[in-house]
Design a protein around this motif. Structure first.
Motif, PDB file in Angstrom:
ATOM      1  N   LEU A 163       1.057  -1.203   0.053  1.00 56.18           N
ATOM      2  CA  LEU A 163       0.155   0.020  -0.068  1.00 56.18           C
ATOM      3  C   LEU A 163       0.840   1.212   0.163  1.00 56.18           C
ATOM      4  CD1 LEU A 163      -2.518  -1.303   2.685  1.00 56.18           C
ATOM      5  CD2 LEU A 163      -2.845  -1.332   0.597  1.00 56.18           C
ATOM      6  N   ASN A 164       0.233   2.200  -0.183  1.00 51.62           N
ATOM      7  CA  ASN A 164       1.212   3.577  -0.304  1.00 51.62           C
ATOM      8  C   ASN A 164       1.186   4.144   1.009  1.00 51.62           C
ATOM      9  OD1 ASN A 164       1.278   3.360  -3.244  1.00 51.62           O
ATOM     10  ND2 ASN A 164      -0.400   4.345  -3.456  1.00 51.62           N
ATOM     11  N   ASP A 165       2.092   5.187   1.344  1.00 55.90           N
ATOM     12  CA  ASP A 165       2.395   5.721   2.687  1.00 55.90           C
ATOM     13  C   ASP A 165       1.447   5.483   3.695  1.00 55.90           C
ATOM     14  OD1 ASP A 165       4.648   6.885   1.263  1.00 55.90           O
ATOM     15  OD2 ASP A 165       3.584   8.540   0.421  1.00 55.90           O
ATOM     16  N   ILE A 166       1.600   4.342   4.394  1.00 57.57           N
ATOM     17  CA  ILE A 166       0.761   4.122   5.665  1.00 57.57           C
ATOM     18  C   ILE A 166       1.742   3.797   6.592  1.00 57.57           C
ATOM     19  CG2 ILE A 166       0.350   1.761   4.877  1.00 57.57           C
ATOM     20  CD1 ILE A 166      -2.415   2.120   5.943  1.00 57.57           C
ATOM     21  N   TYR A 167       1.374   4.186   7.999  1.00 56.15           N
ATOM     22  CA  TYR A 167       1.917   4.034   9.168  1.00 56.15           C
ATOM     23  C   TYR A 167       1.340   3.408  10.116  1.00 56.15           C
ATOM     24  CZ  TYR A 167       4.568   8.245   6.738  1.00 56.15           C
ATOM     25  OH  TYR A 167       5.020   8.756   5.791  1.00 56.15           O
ATOM     26  N   ILE A 168       2.043   2.122  10.483  1.00 59.02           N
ATOM     27  CA  ILE A 168       1.313   1.420  11.396  1.00 59.02           C
ATOM     28  C   ILE A 168       2.068   1.115  12.764  1.00 59.02           C
ATOM     29  CG2 ILE A 168       0.321  -1.079  11.668  1.00 59.02           C
ATOM     30  CD1 ILE A 168       0.657  -1.350   8.494  1.00 59.02           C
ATOM     31  N   THR A 169       1.180   1.255  13.818  1.00 59.99           N
ATOM     32  CA  THR A 169       1.813   1.329  15.252  1.00 59.99           C
ATOM     33  C   THR A 169       0.900   0.067  15.992  1.00 59.99           C
ATOM     34  OG1 THR A 169       2.576   3.471  14.923  1.00 59.99           O
ATOM     35  CG2 THR A 169       2.664   2.447  17.232  1.00 59.99           C
ATOM     36  N   HIS A 211       9.568   8.566  14.754  1.00 68.69           N
ATOM     37  CA  HIS A 211       8.881   8.732  15.860  1.00 68.69           C
ATOM     38  C   HIS A 211       9.131   7.916  16.877  1.00 68.69           C
ATOM     39  CE1 HIS A 211       5.329  10.287  17.932  1.00 68.69           C
ATOM     40  NE2 HIS A 211       4.847   8.649  17.889  1.00 68.69           N
ATOM     41  N   ASN A 212       8.888   8.302  18.058  1.00 68.21           N
ATOM     42  CA  ASN A 212       8.878   7.216  19.134  1.00 68.21           C
ATOM     43  C   ASN A 212       7.373   6.884  19.492  1.00 68.21           C
ATOM     44  OD1 ASN A 212       9.163   5.746  21.477  1.00 68.21           O
ATOM     45  ND2 ASN A 212      10.481   7.551  22.655  1.00 68.21           N
ATOM     46  N   PHE A 213       7.219   5.573  19.329  1.00 72.05           N
ATOM     47  CA  PHE A 213       5.615   5.190  19.571  1.00 72.05           C
ATOM     48  C   PHE A 213       5.222   5.475  20.809  1.00 72.05           C
ATOM     49  CE2 PHE A 213       6.291   1.384  21.134  1.00 72.05           C
ATOM     50  CZ  PHE A 213       7.661   0.913  20.623  1.00 72.05           C
ATOM     51  N   GLN A 214       6.089   5.527  21.865  1.00 71.91           N
ATOM     52  CA  GLN A 214       6.008   5.505  23.276  1.00 71.91           C
ATOM     53  C   GLN A 214       5.401   6.856  23.537  1.00 71.91           C
ATOM     54  OE1 GLN A 214       9.215   4.640  25.652  1.00 71.91           O
ATOM     55  NE2 GLN A 214       9.658   2.737  24.849  1.00 71.91           N
ATOM     56  N   LEU A 215       5.335   7.725  22.767  1.00 75.85           N
ATOM     57  CA  LEU A 215       4.541   9.117  22.844  1.00 75.85           C
ATOM     58  C   LEU A 215       3.202   9.019  22.864  1.00 75.85           C
ATOM     59  CD1 LEU A 215       7.080  11.583  21.074  1.00 75.85           C
ATOM     60  CD2 LEU A 215       6.919  10.969  23.675  1.00 75.85           C
ATOM     61  N   PHE A 216       2.631   8.155  22.069  1.00 75.68           N
ATOM     62  CA  PHE A 216       1.090   8.035  22.215  1.00 75.68           C
ATOM     63  C   PHE A 216       0.478   7.786  23.403  1.00 75.68           C
ATOM     64  CE2 PHE A 216       2.080   6.270  17.527  1.00 75.68           C
ATOM     65  CZ  PHE A 216       1.438   7.290  16.798  1.00 75.68           C
ATOM     66  N   TRP A 219      -5.986  11.741  23.459  1.00 72.80           N
ATOM     67  CA  TRP A 219      -7.196  10.717  23.001  1.00 72.80           C
ATOM     68  C   TRP A 219      -7.064   9.209  23.353  1.00 72.80           C
ATOM     69  CZ3 TRP A 219      -4.599   7.281  20.348  1.00 72.80           C
ATOM     70  CH2 TRP A 219      -3.429   7.746  19.553  1.00 72.80           C
ATOM     71  N   PHE A 220      -5.823   9.008  23.964  1.00 70.03           N
ATOM     72  CA  PHE A 220      -5.349   7.717  24.362  1.00 70.03           C
ATOM     73  C   PHE A 220      -6.316   6.935  25.618  1.00 70.03           C
ATOM     74  CE2 PHE A 220      -2.875   4.258  23.601  1.00 70.03           C
ATOM     75  CZ  PHE A 220      -2.513   3.563  24.718  1.00 70.03           C
ATOM     76  N   ASP A 221      -6.892   8.068  26.716  1.00 69.19           N
ATOM     77  CA  ASP A 221      -7.644   7.685  27.557  1.00 69.19           C
ATOM     78  C   ASP A 221      -8.976   6.834  27.018  1.00 69.19           C
ATOM     79  OD1 ASP A 221      -6.211   9.870  29.887  1.00 69.19           O
ATOM     80  OD2 ASP A 221      -5.725   7.956  29.357  1.00 69.19           O
ATOM     81  N   LYS A 222      -9.322   7.792  26.100  1.00 63.71           N
ATOM     82  CA  LYS A 222     -10.646   7.377  25.436  1.00 63.71           C
ATOM     83  C   LYS A 222     -10.443   5.999  24.649  1.00 63.71           C
ATOM     84  CE  LYS A 222     -12.524  12.164  24.557  1.00 63.71           C
ATOM     85  NZ  LYS A 222     -12.768  13.134  23.836  1.00 63.71           N
ATOM     86  N   LEU A 223      -9.459   5.961  23.922  1.00 65.49           N
ATOM     87  CA  LEU A 223      -9.364   4.587  23.471  1.00 65.49           C
ATOM     88  C   LEU A 223      -9.399   3.515  24.259  1.00 65.49           C
ATOM     89  CD1 LEU A 223      -8.574   3.126  20.693  1.00 65.49           C
ATOM     90  CD2 LEU A 223      -5.897   3.606  21.056  1.00 65.49           C
ATOM     91  N   LYS A 224      -8.706   3.512  25.430  1.00 62.72           N
ATOM     92  CA  LYS A 224      -8.490   2.485  26.374  1.00 62.72           C
ATOM     93  C   LYS A 224      -9.997   1.833  26.997  1.00 62.72           C
ATOM     94  CE  LYS A 224      -5.672   4.249  29.241  1.00 62.72           C
ATOM     95  NZ  LYS A 224      -4.815   4.562  30.394  1.00 62.72           N
TER      96      LYS A 224
END
Length: 603
Positions: free
Chosen positions: A118-124, A143-148, A153-158
């Protein structure tokens, strides 16, 4: 209301009636057809504009569906692929660093193979928040993925369920290598759960530029954008608007397909929204309403132009024929207007043997007879006015035998009584001017001398004498005026202003714009504004119309009204009387007399 309209209709000319009738017969059907077509065309235009806008958004949705489906495919792949589930579960359960490293390489390679297809897609993939472990298809340098974990919005994701997607929309680009080319990323996130216990989180991002490239394919002066359910802009060709609220979000609904015509900066715009099928995002299409309806409007305007053109042509031809028919009548109307204004020398001079020509010739003959009758009436009226003048003067000034008074004066002088002799002389001069009928007009300075004799006689019986002042310019000195026209004003000031007591009377005169201005002022008790305005009003009333109380109050009789009537008989309606007074400040009466030659005076 109907009666007023009929009266106005009867007052206009025949030519105007013909033109108005023709205009009504042509214009009313035109207006009715235009109004009806315009009324029904509005709905047709709006429906057509909305249909075009929805077709545009459907085309854009087809372009965006590939990108959104890609993101959904990856989240579903990570969630449901057995091999991926095994690798992620093994990575979490493994205690051996070597096994973890090997497992990490397998997952990274698998994510890389997905991204390469696929074209420019970033998976974490985030697995354990406490240990900060996870997998990406990009290097930690970007990018340091630990910054997520620190994102708001991360609390809502959980808190979401594993089967729910969290549509984050436009987020600042966290990949350093592509941040300059695409400042924002379109992102979705999902909780991963392979058993009863959550296994981690998947975060998928695509360049926002890939989204708004679909918008640029839409031609014309249109604006299209992607917004979330709250109206915040997720994707737009102008990156400065991303993350900002859509300014007209209160005018349209985003949870369903909607379209509204609204006014923006004084111009009508069509706002249309279309909710995407697999997300809570919506497309918003903004276009000028006149651009959306341009083609149909052009057809309608062309049809209206043709109708108006033929109407104008017919009206122009009609006016030409009506003008030829009614031109002689219009000429008669203008001549009648001139005659009404006082010009009796004008004639219609209408030629032709038709009915209008005969009327014109009869009209001219009638004017000839009327002019001759008026000349005779003027001669008769002149004689009548001279008699009226003599009667008015007879009211003001009784006849005395001034010759006898002169004899009495001589006897008094022989007894060396200078004071009484001077009074007799003043009385003699005053009566001489009263009796003399030869000179109706005298220079102003002689009129002032008569007034001085009159005041001298009044002071004979006064305990407190009347003082008088004269301010007369050289230009006004020799102006001819009617005899004895100031004396009634002096008498009026003495009786009503000074209450027959002492005081000062001032006489001023000057020439101003071919008009003689004579003012008689006293320093007596004065009048209120209502009273002197009432006096001015009564100057224009007939003597019979005044009540007995008004006559006794000094508002009529031998005074200001008599002088005004006399001057009006001599000079016509151009004579003016001005009154200015205030309580305890005296009264000032000004006469404005036109300066005309004796033989040209109004008769």
């Amino acid at each position: 209301m109907t009666k007023k309209l009929l009266n106005k209709w009867n007052m206009i000319s025949l030519r105007q009636k013909l033109i108005v009738t023709a205009v009504i017969c042509l214009l009313v059907p035109l207006l009715i057809s235009t109004t009806v077509s315009n009324y029904f065309a509005k709905d047709v235009l709006m429906d057509n504009a909305i249909s075009n806008s929805r077709e545009t958004m459907q085309i854009v949705e087809l372009n965006l569906s590939g990108l959104i489906n890609t993101m959904l495919y990856i989240t579903n792949y990570i969630q449901f692929d057995g091999e991926m589930n095994s690798l992620i579960s093994a990575g979490k359960e493994s205690k051996n660093d070597g096994e973890r490293a090997l497992n990490n390489v397998k997952i990274t390679n698998k994510l890389g193979s997905i991204a390469n297809s696929l074209n420019d897609i970033y998976i974490t993939i985030l697995t354990e928040e406490e240990e900060g472990s996870g997998y990406t298809n990009y290097s930690l340098y970007n990018h340091n993925f630990q910054l997520f974990y620190d994102e708001p919005w991360f609390d809502k994701l959980k808190k979401t369920d594993a089967h729910e997607l969290h549509w984050l929309g436009g987020q600042p680009n966290y990949i350093l290598s592509s941040k300059q080319s695409s400042p924002y990323l379109m992102t979705i996130a999902r909780k991963l759960q392979y058993s009863t216990v959550p296994s981690g989180y998947a975060i998928i991002s695509i360049k926002e530029t890939d989204f708004h490239e679909s918008f640029s394919k839409i031609s014309g002066n249109q604006e299209i954008m992607l917004v979330d359910s709250t109206g915040n802009v997720l994707s737009h060709q102008d990156s400065n608007k991303i993350g900002q609220p859509f300014p007209y979000a209160d005018r349209i609904r985003f949870n369903e397909d909607d379209a509204q015509v609204t006014t923006i900066d004084g111009e009508q715009y069509l706002l249309a929204s279309h909710k995407l099928t697999y997300s809570d995002w919506s497309l918003v299409h903004v276009t000028r309403y006149k651009d959306a309806t341009q083609k149909i409007n052009f057809i309608w305007r062309t049809n209206l132009f043709i109708q108006v053109s033929f109407f104008s042509l017919f009206l122009f031809i009609l006016i030409i024929f009506v003008r030829q028919l009614t031109k002689p009548l219009a000429r008669l109307g203008r001549v009648a207007g001139e005659i009404e204004a006082g010009n009796l020398t004008i004639r219609a001079k209408i030629k032709g043997n038709n009915e209008i020509g005969k009327v014109g010739r009869s009209f001219d003959k009638m004017l000839d007879r009327i002019e001759a009758m008026i000349k005779q009436a003027v001669l008769d009226q002149t004689k009548k006015r001279k008699l009226e003048l003599e009667m008015l003067q007879a009211q003001i000034h009784p006849h005395f035998l001034f010759n006898i008074l002169n004899s009495i004066r001589l006897k008094i002088l022989m007894k060396n009584d200078q004071e009484n002799a001077s009074l007799i002389q003043a009385m003699s001069h005053l009566l001489r001017m009263t009796i003399n009928r030869n000179n109706e007009f005298i220079p102003l300075y002689q009129e002032i001398e008569i007034v001085s004799h009159y005041i001298k006689l009044m002071n004979m019986r006064q305990q407190h004498p009347i003082l008088y002042e004269v301010d007369m310019t050289e230009e006004a000195r020799m102006v001819e005026v009617p005899r004895l026209f100031i004396q009634p004003l002096i008498e009026n000031a003495y009786i009503h202003g000074l209450n027959e007591g002492g005081g000062t009377i001032t006489i001023t005169s000057r020439v101003d714009h071919q008009c003689l201005r004579v003012t008689v002022a006293d320093n007596g008790k004065g009048m209120t504004e209502d009273r002197w305005k009432l006096l001015l009003e009564h100057l224009h009333m007939e003597e019979e119309a005044l009540s007995t109380e008004e006559r006794k109050g000094g508002l009529s009789g031998i005074g200001v009204k008599n002088v005004y009537e006399r001057l009006k008989l001599i000079y016509g309606p151009t004579v003016k009387v001005l009154i200015d007074s205030a309580p305890d400040q005296g009264t000032q009466i000004t006469l404005l007399i036109p300066m005309t030659a004796g033989e040209a005076r109004y008769v």
